[in-house]
Design an enzyme around this catalytic site. Structure first.
Site, PDB file in Angstrom:
ATOM      1  N   GLN A 114       0.820  -0.805  -0.016  1.00 32.89           N
ATOM      2  CA  GLN A 114      -0.002  -0.173   0.107  1.00 32.89           C
ATOM      3  C   GLN A 114       0.820   1.039  -0.020  1.00 32.89           C
ATOM      4  OE1 GLN A 114      -2.587   1.201   3.771  1.00 32.89           O
ATOM      5  NE2 GLN A 114      -4.213   0.565   2.073  1.00 32.89           N
ATOM      6  N   GLY A 115       1.199   2.075  -1.230  1.00 38.23           N
ATOM      7  CA  GLY A 115       1.601   2.661  -1.098  1.00 38.23           C
ATOM      8  C   GLY A 115       0.880   4.499  -0.967  1.00 38.23           C
ATOM      9  N   SER A 149       1.409   6.634   2.660  1.00 40.51           N
ATOM     10  CA  SER A 149       1.828   7.783   3.318  1.00 40.51           C
ATOM     11  C   SER A 149       3.731   8.200   2.653  1.00 40.51           C
ATOM     12  CB  SER A 149       2.724   6.476   5.240  1.00 40.51           C
ATOM     13  OG  SER A 149       0.921   6.543   5.192  1.00 40.51           O
ATOM     14  N   SER A 208       4.870  -1.328   3.997  1.00 38.03           N
ATOM     15  CA  SER A 208       4.960  -2.814   4.425  1.00 38.03           C
ATOM     16  C   SER A 208       5.180  -3.810   3.392  1.00 38.03           C
ATOM     17  CB  SER A 208       3.397  -3.212   5.622  1.00 38.03           C
ATOM     18  OG  SER A 208       3.908  -2.673   6.357  1.00 38.03           O
ATOM     19  N   GLU A 222     -10.172  -2.891   4.898  1.00 37.33           N
ATOM     20  CA  GLU A 222      -8.663  -2.944   5.337  1.00 37.33           C
ATOM     21  C   GLU A 222      -8.919  -3.598   6.771  1.00 37.33           C
ATOM     22  OE1 GLU A 222      -4.690  -1.052   7.044  1.00 37.33           O
ATOM     23  OE2 GLU A 222      -6.477   0.343   6.381  1.00 37.33           O
ATOM     24  N   GLU A 229      -5.133   8.295  17.331  1.00 37.90           N
ATOM     25  CA  GLU A 229      -5.715   9.888  17.799  1.00 37.90           C
ATOM     26  C   GLU A 229      -6.102   9.830  16.364  1.00 37.90           C
ATOM     27  OE1 GLU A 229      -2.039   7.995  17.642  1.00 37.90           O
ATOM     28  OE2 GLU A 229      -2.918   8.614  20.644  1.00 37.90           O
TER      29      GLU A 229
END
Lengths: 342, 389
Positions: free
Chosen positions: B125-126, B128, B160, B242, B372
Site C-alpha cells: 500500500q503506497g 504514506s 510494509s 482494511e 489519534e
C-alpha cells in the site's frame, strides 16, 4: 441467518419506549427542583406498556417475545437512569411463573404488585427458606423482595418476613435499605436451574449499555455548544477524544449485550459467559463514561444543576447489581471458554 | 437479531473445517526473506487450487462467489485451525482486491484479481509519504500525464512488504491545486524502471517496512482506478476493507491468545514468587477484562458484517472496530510481559515468542491509521463534533 442489526419491529419497540421515557421520565426528573414525578408513581403505567413482561408467554398474559427484545427495552430504561427495580419486576414475574403462580406473575409483570431488588451482602442461602443480609433498592411500598445468588436460584421474599433498616443512600432518587432475612419462609422461589443470575447480569448489562449511550450523548452535545477560546470545546482533541472513547465504550457494550441476549434467549451453552462478560464490561465502561461526562462539562458538571453526576452515581448503582466489576471478573474467569464457532 | 447459521452454512463450515484440518501447513511460516514469500505464495496457490480462495469474491474473477457470512465462517475456521498469517498477501486480499472489485474496470478486475487469488502477486500500500502521514491528503508524489502514461516522481514511506510485492496501491498527486480532488489511485508495478526500494528495520526485528522512490516512473494510464483526480474517493470508499471480514480472523486469534495467557497464568509463578500468577488479583482482573473485550470485539464485527450484508451504508463502525482491535491487542501482549516476568527479556524463553509479539503490537496503533486520527474520525463523523484547526 446471522444478523446483529435490529429489525424494523424491534426498532419500533425501542422508539416507543424512548418516546415514553423522553416525555414522562427524562433524566431531568432527578433535578432538585423537578416537577415531574418519579418512576415509582408510574409503575403500573410502565407495566401496562409491557416492559416487564416482554419474555412472558402470551398464554400467561405476557408480550410473548424474548430476552433479545427485553434487553433492547432495558437499554432504554438504563439510558434514562431508571430504578433497578425494573429488573426486579421482570425477573420477579418469571420466578412467580416458574412456581406456577400465574396470577402473581401477571400482577408483578403488569406493575400492579411491586418488587424491590436486593443485592446480597456476604454469603446467602436461597431456598424454601432464605438466610442472609441484603441491600434493597427503592423498597418502600414494595410487596416483595427479589433475592438471587450467583448460582441461579431466586426467591421472592414477602415484605413481612424481612427485618428492615433504613440506610443513607448515596444515589439521588433511590432509597436504600438493609434487609435481613433469618430463615425467612419464601414459598415463591426457583432453584439454580432457573438461571436467575444470567438474566440479572444480562439486564443489568443492558442498563449499563444504555447509560454509556446517554453519557456519550450528553457529553458530546455539550461539547458542541460550550465555547471557550473562541470555539466549541468539542473542536479540541482533548475533549473530542474523550467523547470518542465514550462512543467506543457504548458501542462495545451495546454490541456485546445484543450478542449475549441472543445466547440467553436461545439458552446457548455460552449464555452465562456472554452475559457475565457483558456485565463486566458494562460496569467498567459505565463507570469510566460516568466520570468523563462530568469532566467534559467542566465546572457545571459537578453541580446538581447539571444531569451529568447522575450518570456516575447510577453507574455505580447498576454496577453493584449482582456484584461489581471485580466480582464479575472473578465470575468470568471461572467460566469455561466458549466454543469459538458454535 | 439472530446468531443462527443456516443448514447450508453449517454444512459449509464442516467442509471448511475438514479441508483446513488436512491442508493447513504444519511447518512454521518463515518470519522473513525469500522463504517467507515462497511459503505465502504456495499456501495461497493451494487454497486456490482447491477452490477456497476469495470466498466472497465474484466467480468470474476466480473467487468462490459466496456470501459474506461464508467468508466469516472461513476466517473463523481458519483461525481455529491455526492457519498462517496472510502475510505478504494481506494487502492484496484484504484491501487491493476489494478495492478493484468495487471500483476497478472490467479489464483491471479480469487481469489482477485472479493473479492475487492464485498466489502470484502480493501487493503493498503506497499511501504514506515522509510529509504525509496522518495528513494523508497532503501527499506530494507527483504524477503528470504524458501520452498514454503517468510519469511519477517522489517517494513513499512506511510501505510494509514493498520489497516482496508485485504491485502497489499507489496514491499520486495529479492536481497540485486541489487537495482532495487532485489525487489519483493507480496500480503501480514494483519492478518498473525508476522504482527503488530501501527496507527499514523495525523495533521488533523485521526489515519489511520500506521507503520507495520514484524517478520518472512511467505507469500506463490504463492502470488508473476510478479516474484521474478521483483517488481520494477510491481510497475512502474502500477504507473499511482494511478491516472487513479479515479482522475476524485476527479477533479469533486474539481470543485464542487470551485463553493461552489464562493457561499461562495458571502455569507460571506470579509476582509474589510462590503462588501461580492467576492468584494475583490484578493479573486475574486484567485477564478477565481481556476476555470480555475480545468477546465484545467479536460482537462488533458480527454487527458490522450484518450491516454490510444488508448493504447499509457503512458508518464509522469500521473505525470503532479498528481502534478497539488495535488497543486491545496491545493490552493482550502487555499482559504477556507481566506473566513472563524477567523471562520477557529472553527472546527464546517461550515458543510463543511473547516479547517479539509484544514489540510488534506497539506499531498497531500507528500503522494503517493512528489511534489519534481514528478518535478524530469517530468524534467528527459519528458524534458530529466540530473539526479542529
Amino acid at each position: 441467518m446471522v444478523d446483529l442489526v435490529v429489525s424494523v419491529e424491534q426498532q419500533q419497540i425501542i422508539d416507543s419506549v424512548a418516546d415514553y421515557l423522553g416525555s414522562k421520565l427524562p433524566v431531568a426528573r432527578l433535578r432538585p427542583d423537578a416537577k415531574s414525578p418519579s418512576e415509582m408513581s408510574l409503575w403500573s403505567e410502565m407495566g401496562a406498556l409491557g416492559w416487564f413482561m416482554m419474555a412472558l408467554p402470551e398464554s400467561a398474559g405476557g408480550v410473548g417475545l424474548g430476552e433479545v427484545e427485553e434487553a433492547l427495552v432495558f437499554r432504554q430504561l438504563g439510558r434514562h437512569l431508571l430504578s433497578p427495580n425494573v429488573i426486579a419486576s421482570a425477573i420477579g414475574a418469571r420466578v412467580a411463573a416458574a412456581r406456577g403462580q400465574a396470577d402473581l406473575a401477571l400482577a408483578i409483570a403488569a406493575g400492579r404488585t411491586r418488587v424491590a431488588l436486593a443485592n446480597p451482602i456476604g454469603p446467602v442461602a436461597i431456598g424454601e427458606r432464605v438466610d442472609g443480609r441484603f441491600q434493597a433498592f427503592d423498597a418502600e411500598g414494595a410487596d416483595w423482595l427479589l433475592v438471587l445468588d450467583d448460582a441461579g436460584s431466586a426467591a421472592l421474599a414477602p415484605r413481612e418476613a424481612i427485618r428492615w433498616r433504613t440506610l443513607s443512600s448515596a444515589i439521588d432518587g433511590v432509597t436504600l435499605h438493609e434487609a435481613i432475612l433469618a430463615g425467612a419462609r419464601c414459598p415463591v422461589g426457583a432453584p439454580a436451574t432457573f438461571g436467575g443470575h444470567v438474566l440479572l447480569r444480562l439486564l443489568a448489562a443492558s442498563m449499563l449499555a444504555g447509560l454509556c449511550e446517554g453519557a456519550r450523548d450528553l457529553a458530546s452535545e455539550y461539547a458542541k455548544v460550550r465555547q471557550q477560546f473562541g470555539q466549541p470545546i468539542g473542536a479540541f482533541q482533548a475533549i473530542k477524544h474523550k467523547c470518542s472513547d465514550m462512543a467506543l465504550r457504548a458501542d462495545a457494550t451495546g454490541a456485546l449485550v445484543n450478542f449475549a441476549s441472543i445466547t440467553v434467549a436461545a439458552r446457548r451453552d455460552d449464555a452465562e459467559f456472554q452475559a457475565t462478560a457483558a456485565k463486566l464490561l458494562g460496569g467498567q465502561y459505565a463507570l469510566l463514561s460516568g466520570k468523563e461526562v462530568i469532566q467534559v462539562h467542566g465546572g457545571i458538571g459537578f453541580t446538581v444543576e447539571c444531569d451529568a453526576h447522575h450518570f456516575l452515581k447510577r453507574a455505580h448503582l447498576y454496577d453493584q447489581i449482582g456484584g461489581g466489576v471485580r466480582r464479575q471478573q472473578r465470575l468470568l474467569l471461572a467460566q469455561p471458554a466458549p466454543e469459538m464457532a458454535a | 437479531m439472530n446468531l443462527d447459521f443456516t443448514p447450508d452454512e453449517r454444512d459449509f463450515r464442516l467442509q471448511v473445517r475438514e479441508w483446513l484440518r488436512a491442508n493447513v501447513p504444519t511447518d512454521r511460516r518463515p518470519d522473513d526473506g525469500a522463504e517467507m514469500l515462497a511459503f505465502d505464495k504456495a499456501w495461497q496457490r493451494k487454497q486456490f487450487d482447491d477452490g477456497w480462495a476469495g470466498i466472497s469474491w465474484p466467480k468470474e474473477y476466480g473467487g468462490a462467489g459466496l456470501s459474506l457470512i461464508q467468508q466469516l465462517i472461513w476466517f473463523e475456521e481458519y483461525a481455529l485451525a491455526g492457519g498462517p498469517y496472510l502475510g505478504t498477501f494481506f494487502v492484496a486480499l484484504s484491501h487491493a482486491g476489494p478495492t478493484l472489485i468495487a471500483r476497478g474496470s472490467e479489464a483491471q478486475k479480469a487481469y489482477y484479481l485472479p493473479r492475487i487469488l492464485k498466489g502470484e502477486t502480493p501487493w503493498c500500500q503506497g499511501f504514506s509519504e515522509p510529509g504525509a502521514g496522518s495528513d494523508l491528503a497532503s501527499l506530494r508524489t507527483r504524477a503528470v500525464v504524458d501520452g498514454d502514461d503517468l510519469v511519477v516522481n517522489g517517494s513513499k514511506i512506511w510501505t510494509s512488504l514493498a520489497n516482496w510485492s508485485s504491485y502497489q496501491e499507489l496514491l499520486v498527486r495529479t492536481d497540485p491545486d486541489s487537495r482532495y480532488g487532485g489525487i489519483t489511485w493507480v496500480i503501480g508495478q514494483m519492478d518498473l524502471p525508476g522504482v527503488s526500494i530501501r527496507p527499514i528495520s523495525c523495533m521488533h526485528g523485521s526489515a519489511d517496512f520500506c521507503e520507495v522512490f520514484y524517478d520518472d516512473v512511467r505507469i500506463p494510464l490504463k492502470n488508473v482506478v476510478g479516474g484521474i483526480n478521483d483517488g481520494w474517493n477510491v481510497a475512502m470508499a474502500t477504507l473499511g476493507f482494511e478491516r472487513g471480514t479479515a479482522a475476524l480472523a485476527e479477533q479469533i486469534e486474539m481470543s485464542r491468545v487470551v485463553e493461552e495467557l489464562i493457561a499461562l497464568a495458571h502455569e507460571r509463578v506470579g509476582p509474589d514468587g510462590t503462588r501461580p500468577a492467576i492468584q494475583d488479583d490484578e493479573i486475574a482482573a486484567r485477564l478477565a477484562t481481556l476476555r470480555a473485550e475480545v468477546a465484545a470485539l467479536r460482537a462488533m464485527s458480527y454487527a458490522s458484517i450484518s450491516r454490510a450484508q444488508r448493504d447499509l451504508v457503512p458508518g464509522s463502525e469500521g473505525t470503532l472496530i479498528a481502534l478497539y482491535n488495535t488497543e486491545t491487542l496491545q493490552r493482550i501482549y502487555r499482559m504477556s510481559t507481566d506473566l513472563m516476568g524477567p523471562d520477557m527479556l529472553d527472546l527464546d524463553a517461550s515458543p510463543s515468542r511473547w516479547t517479539t509479539q509484544y514489540l510488534r503490537s506497539i506499531m498497531q496503533t500507528i500503522a494503517g491509521g493512528t489511534s489519534e486520527i481514528r478518535r478524530n474520525i469517530i468524534g467528527e463523523r459519528l458524534l458530529g463534533l466540530p473539526r479542529g484547526r
